[in-house]
Design a protein around this motif. Structure first.
Motif, mmCIF file in Angstrom:
data_model
loop_
_atom_site.group_PDB
_atom_site.id
_atom_site.type_symbol
_atom_site.label_atom_id
_atom_site.label_comp_id
_atom_site.label_asym_id
_atom_site.label_seq_id
_atom_site.Cartn_x
_atom_site.Cartn_y
_atom_site.Cartn_z
ATOM 1 N N GLN A 113 8.390 2.278 2.139
ATOM 2 C CA GLN A 113 8.365 1.503 3.317
ATOM 3 C C GLN A 113 9.215 2.546 4.028
ATOM 4 O O GLN A 113 10.245 2.802 3.703
ATOM 5 C CB GLN A 113 8.970 0.200 3.314
ATOM 6 N N ARG A 114 8.887 3.054 5.126
ATOM 7 C CA ARG A 114 9.628 3.737 6.209
ATOM 8 C C ARG A 114 9.333 3.697 7.678
ATOM 9 O O ARG A 114 8.204 4.163 8.040
ATOM 10 C CB ARG A 114 9.449 5.403 5.781
ATOM 11 N N ARG A 115 9.778 2.816 8.300
ATOM 12 C CA ARG A 115 9.361 2.335 9.607
ATOM 13 C C ARG A 115 9.256 3.357 10.692
ATOM 14 O O ARG A 115 8.342 3.902 11.209
ATOM 15 C CB ARG A 115 10.113 1.256 10.185
ATOM 16 N N CYS A 116 10.607 4.257 10.785
ATOM 17 C CA CYS A 116 10.640 5.137 11.966
ATOM 18 C C CYS A 116 11.877 6.046 11.427
ATOM 19 O O CYS A 116 12.648 5.348 10.860
ATOM 20 C CB CYS A 116 10.645 4.760 13.208
ATOM 21 N N THR A 155 -0.310 6.150 9.060
ATOM 22 C CA THR A 155 -0.290 6.108 7.904
ATOM 23 C C THR A 155 0.504 6.814 7.065
ATOM 24 O O THR A 155 0.850 7.017 5.791
ATOM 25 C CB THR A 155 -1.904 6.630 7.312
ATOM 26 N N ASN A 193 -1.525 2.680 14.563
ATOM 27 C CA ASN A 193 -1.662 3.106 13.053
ATOM 28 C C ASN A 193 -1.031 4.340 12.672
ATOM 29 O O ASN A 193 -1.524 5.312 13.212
ATOM 30 C CB ASN A 193 -2.806 2.673 12.442
ATOM 31 N N GLY A 231 3.628 4.801 -0.705
ATOM 32 C CA GLY A 231 3.982 3.421 -0.683
ATOM 33 C C GLY A 231 5.489 2.862 -0.403
ATOM 34 O O GLY A 231 5.651 1.803 -0.451
ATOM 35 N N ASN A 281 1.784 -0.304 13.314
ATOM 36 C CA ASN A 281 2.064 -0.178 11.890
ATOM 37 C C ASN A 281 2.511 1.287 11.349
ATOM 38 O O ASN A 281 1.384 2.172 11.718
ATOM 39 C CB ASN A 281 0.576 -0.662 11.263
ATOM 40 N N VAL A 282 3.404 1.329 10.796
ATOM 41 C CA VAL A 282 4.005 2.592 10.173
ATOM 42 C C VAL A 282 4.215 2.438 8.968
ATOM 43 O O VAL A 282 5.134 1.663 8.397
ATOM 44 C CB VAL A 282 5.052 3.301 11.148
ATOM 45 N N TRP A 283 3.636 3.428 7.883
ATOM 46 C CA TRP A 283 3.959 3.523 6.634
ATOM 47 C C TRP A 283 3.817 4.999 6.121
ATOM 48 O O TRP A 283 2.787 5.458 6.602
ATOM 49 C CB TRP A 283 2.921 2.468 5.943
ATOM 50 N N LYS A 284 4.366 5.092 5.056
ATOM 51 C CA LYS A 284 4.003 6.329 4.282
ATOM 52 C C LYS A 284 3.053 6.038 2.884
ATOM 53 O O LYS A 284 2.986 5.041 2.531
ATOM 54 C CB LYS A 284 5.258 6.986 3.591
ATOM 55 N N ARG A 285 2.428 7.163 2.918
ATOM 56 C CA ARG A 285 1.112 7.086 1.769
ATOM 57 C C ARG A 285 1.582 6.912 0.414
ATOM 58 O O ARG A 285 1.059 6.168 -0.305
ATOM 59 C CB ARG A 285 0.099 8.454 1.982
#
Length: 93
Positions: A87-90, A58, A56, A85, A79-83
Motif C-alpha cells: 500500500q502506498r497512497r501518495c 495502478t 485509478n 501489492g 484509488n492509488v496502489w502499487k502493483r
C-alpha cells in the motif's frame, strides 16, 4: 489513458490542468506525476476530481510541491496502489 501520466513535466515554465468528473468518468494510469516527473519537480499542475469521476492509479502517484500545484477532490473516488501489492497512497516530496 492507461500509461504513465505526467502533468506539467516539461523543462522550463509549464502548466497543466486535468478535471475528471461526471457520471461514469474514469481516468486510469500506470503512474501519475503531478507537477513533475519521477525524478523531480518541473511545472505547476492542477488535478481536480469532481462528483461522479474516478481516478485509478495502478502504480505510484507523486504530487510535487511547486507553488500552485494541487490535487482537489470534490467527490468522486481516488484509488492509488502499487502493483507489488504494498500500500502506498501518495508520495508528497
Amino acid at each position: 489513458t492507461s500509461g504513465i501520466s505526467e502533468i506539467a513535466s516539461a523543462l522550463g515554465p509549464s502548466t497543466g490542468n486535468i478535471t475528471v468528473g461526471g457520471a461514469g468518468s474514469i481516468w486510469t494510469n500506470a503512474a501519475l506525476r503531478v507537477g513533475g516527473t519521477d525524478v523531480g519537480q518541473r511545472g505547476t499542475a492542477t488535478v481536480t476530481l469532481n462528483s461522479g469521476g474516478t481516478i485509478n492509479v495502478t502504480g505510484p502517484m507523486i504530487i510535487w510541491g511547486a507553488s500552485g500545484t494541487s490535487v482537489n477532490v470534490s467527490g468522486g473516488a481516488r484509488n492509488v496502489w502499487k502493483r507489488d501489492g504494498l500500500q502506498r497512497r501518495c508520495l508528497f516530496p
